[in-house]
Design an enzyme around this catalytic site. Structure first.
Site, PDB file in Angstrom:
ATOM      1  N   SER A 139       8.125   6.406 -35.320  1.00  0.00           N
ATOM      2  CA  SER A 139       9.189   6.182 -36.298  1.00  0.00           C
ATOM      3  C   SER A 139      10.570   5.870 -35.737  1.00  0.00           C
ATOM      4  CB  SER A 139       9.310   7.373 -37.227  1.00  0.00           C
ATOM      5  OG  SER A 139       8.307   7.288 -38.193  1.00  0.00           O
ATOM      6  N   LYS A 165      19.342  10.362 -39.644  1.00  0.00           N
ATOM      7  CA  LYS A 165      18.241  10.258 -40.601  1.00  0.00           C
ATOM      8  C   LYS A 165      18.275  11.449 -41.558  1.00  0.00           C
ATOM      9  CE  LYS A 165      13.175   9.584 -40.259  1.00  0.00           C
ATOM     10  NZ  LYS A 165      12.051   9.475 -39.277  1.00  0.00           N
ATOM     11  N   SER A 225       9.280   5.391 -39.837  1.00  0.00           N
ATOM     12  CA  SER A 225       9.939   5.884 -41.020  1.00  0.00           C
ATOM     13  C   SER A 225      11.464   5.893 -40.937  1.00  0.00           C
ATOM     14  CB  SER A 225       9.470   7.304 -41.321  1.00  0.00           C
ATOM     15  OG  SER A 225       9.832   8.180 -40.267  1.00  0.00           O
TER      16      SER A 225
HETATM   17  N1  GLN Z   1       3.872   5.599 -39.167  1.00  0.00           N
HETATM   18  C1  GLN Z   1       3.495   6.888 -38.675  1.00  0.00           C
HETATM   19  C2  GLN Z   1       3.118   7.773 -39.829  1.00  0.00           C
HETATM   20  O1  GLN Z   1       3.123   7.298 -40.901  1.00  0.00           O
HETATM   21  C3  GLN Z   1       4.600   7.492 -37.889  1.00  0.00           C
HETATM   22  C4  GLN Z   1       5.642   8.157 -38.684  1.00  0.00           C
HETATM   23  C5  GLN Z   1       6.669   8.883 -37.861  1.00  0.00           C
HETATM   24  O2  GLN Z   1       6.760   8.698 -36.648  1.00  0.00           O
HETATM   25  N2  GLN Z   1       7.418   9.751 -38.523  1.00  0.00           N
HETATM   26  O3  GLN Z   1       2.796   8.916 -39.695  1.00  0.00           O
END
Ligand code: GLN
Length: 486
Positions: A175, A76, A151
């Site tokens: 994420s 990532k 994400s």
């Molecule tokens: N969807 C969650 C957020 O927007 C988790 C994001 C993540 O785990 N980086 O914060």
């Protein structure tokens, strides 16, 4: 490519297929699929070819090679690499070149893996659909008009589409698990402290963990074995031995108790998802497990609690992007204050700006006690819910996400609807416990559905074993989207 990490490793070691051939396959898949999927932010084919040649030369000379020698992987783009840019899919870091490799990158490369490039994400990992990327959204390989989740959507889509056998993501509130669920693959968020965050660009530092995406549990276990372990450069990295996760996989399930929390099966859960998850519980019952009802009474506060803690930490962490130290700087500032204001205004996308404002508000004097401090107390209650539950059961089973992947654009203008989609994943981060998502079926429209298993702190071995048992009895994880076949 549909080969697993273990298959690739074995083929290379036994000299059946060279590292170079696997890397060429990965490059060919990326070149064919990337125009449709947009899973990558950057990649470097020449570097990968050179590394593969080195692996093949070592093997030809019968020299020692690492456990992942020659395996093509992606990471990532919020994980720092000395090669290529590290952008976090943000305009503010557009041309940022990290001066060092993240701990996990060092570990992967020391194991012989070949990191081909960096995957797309919601800007600074803030989101659940990869639509908040300054580079544009990634598409779901199962349905190109749908989101891959987020994400870490780029990593999940790349593995599901067969660009690479495995990839790394980060999980602050789901994420890794949610995009794994949306793309029909396996994704693991380790216990907080199990994997060093050194070189992971911080979002919510008390929540962030790096973890693997793979085609099956065995490959995820293998990757975790390599990236886990103590690192003095991350003060929250725990100094406890790393089990041989792959060795623990094949022990029988007899007597395992699986917790079923009704709080995870209430309002908002899509009926097809519920059905798939309940069918998965039946698979476990017939494999010798018992399903035990449990309660996680503070679940109703988890979204509010998470979005206070995460945004508060984000607002502090993102203060460093000021147009002076890193990245984007406004072209014609009026004065020095304007350097900060305009650089940040221009460099951050709307969701990141929203979260910085929410977090700054929650931390500001007069509101701190009512919001941030309150959230910390609720966080303790959520943690205690799990401690109590794990007194009764070995793992907890629930959906990873309340619905299958949605259509790109459908929720992007409704941040609250988007935040609510994290209802099953954020608690694990608040409590610091590990969680895994594995494929457990498809909706009528052919969209993947994920089963989430949560375990106590440092129970990855148990979690992986129980998840692997499911994959021994089912073949959902072997399905690949049509696009992967070429
Ligand atoms: N969807 C969650 C957020 O927007 C988790 C994001 C993540 O785990 N980086 O914060």
């Amino acid at each position: 490519m549909t080969a697993t990490l273990v298959e690739i490793r074995d083929a290379i070691r036994s000299r059946r297929t060279g590292a170079r051939e696997w890397v060429e396959q990965a490059i060919a898949a990326i070149e064919r699929l990337e125009p449709q999927l947009r899973a990558l932010v950057s990649y470097d084919a020449d570097r990968a070819r050179k590394l593969a040649r080195e692996v093949d030369e070592r093997i030809a000379r019968s020299q020692e090679v690492g456990p992942l020698a020659g395996a093509p992987l992606l990471v990532k783009d919020n994980i720092c690499t000395r090669f290529g840019p590290t952008t976090c899919a943000s305009k503010i870091l557009e041309n940022f070149q990290a001066p060092y490799d993240a701990h996990v990158v060092e570990r992967l490369e020391a194991a012989g893996a070949i990191i081909l490039g960096k995957t797309n994400l919601d800007e600074f990992a803030m989101g659940g659909s990869t639509e908040n990327s300054a580079m544009g959204p990634t598409r779901n390989p199962w349905a190109l008009d749908r989101v891959p989740g987020g994400s870490s959507g780029g990593s999940a889509a790349a593995v599901a589409a067969g660009m690479v056998p495995a990839a790394l993501g980060s999980d602050t509130g789901g994420s890794i698990r949610q995009p794994a669920s949306f793309c029909g693959i396996t994704g693991l968020k380790p216990t907080y402290g199990r994997v060093s965050r050194y070189g992971l660009v911080a979002y919510g530092s008390s929540l962030d963990q790096i973890g693997p995406f793979a085609r099956n549990v065995r490959d995820a276990a293998l990757l975790l074995e390599i990236i886990a372990g103590h690192d003095s450069r991350d003060s929250t990295s725990v100094n406890s031995p790393v089990p041989r996760y792959t060795a623990a996989l094949d022990t029988p399930l007899d007597g395992v108790r699986i917790g079923y929390a009704e709080e995870y099966f209430g309002e908002g859960l899509d009926p097809e998802v519920r059905q798939a998850v309940e069918a998965a519980l039946d698979v476990y019952r017939s494999a010798g497990a018992t399903v035990v009802p449990i309660h996680l009474p503070h679940t109703k506060y988890c979204i509010a609690c998470y979005y206070l803690v995460a945004t508060a930490e984000a607002s502090s962490n993102l203060a460093r992007y000021d147009g002076v130290h890193y990245g984007h700087r406004t072209a014609a500032p009026e004065d020095y204050i304007d350097v900060y204001c305009a650089s940040r205004q221009e460099g951050f996308g709307p969701e990141v700006r929203r979260r910085i404002m929410l977090g700054t508000y929650a931390l500001s004097s007069g509101y701190y006690d009512a919001y941030y401090l309150k959230a910390l107390k609720v966080r303790t209650l959520i943690k205690q819910d799990f401690e109590q539950a794990f007194g009764q059961v070995d793992v907890i089973a629930c959906p990873t996400a309340p619905t299958p992947p949605w259509v790109i654009g459908e929720k992007i203008n409704d941040p609250l609807a988007m935040y609510l989609m994290d209802v099953y994943t954020v608690s694990a981060n608040l409590a610091g416990i590990p969680g895994i998502s594995i494929p457990c079926g498809f909706s009528g429209a052919g969209l993947p559905i994920g089963l989430q298993l949560l375990g106590p702190h440092f129970a990855e071995e148990r979690l992986l074993r129980i998840a692997h048992e499911y994959q021994r009895h089912t073949d959902w994880h072997t399905r690949a989207p049509q696009i992967a076949a070429g």
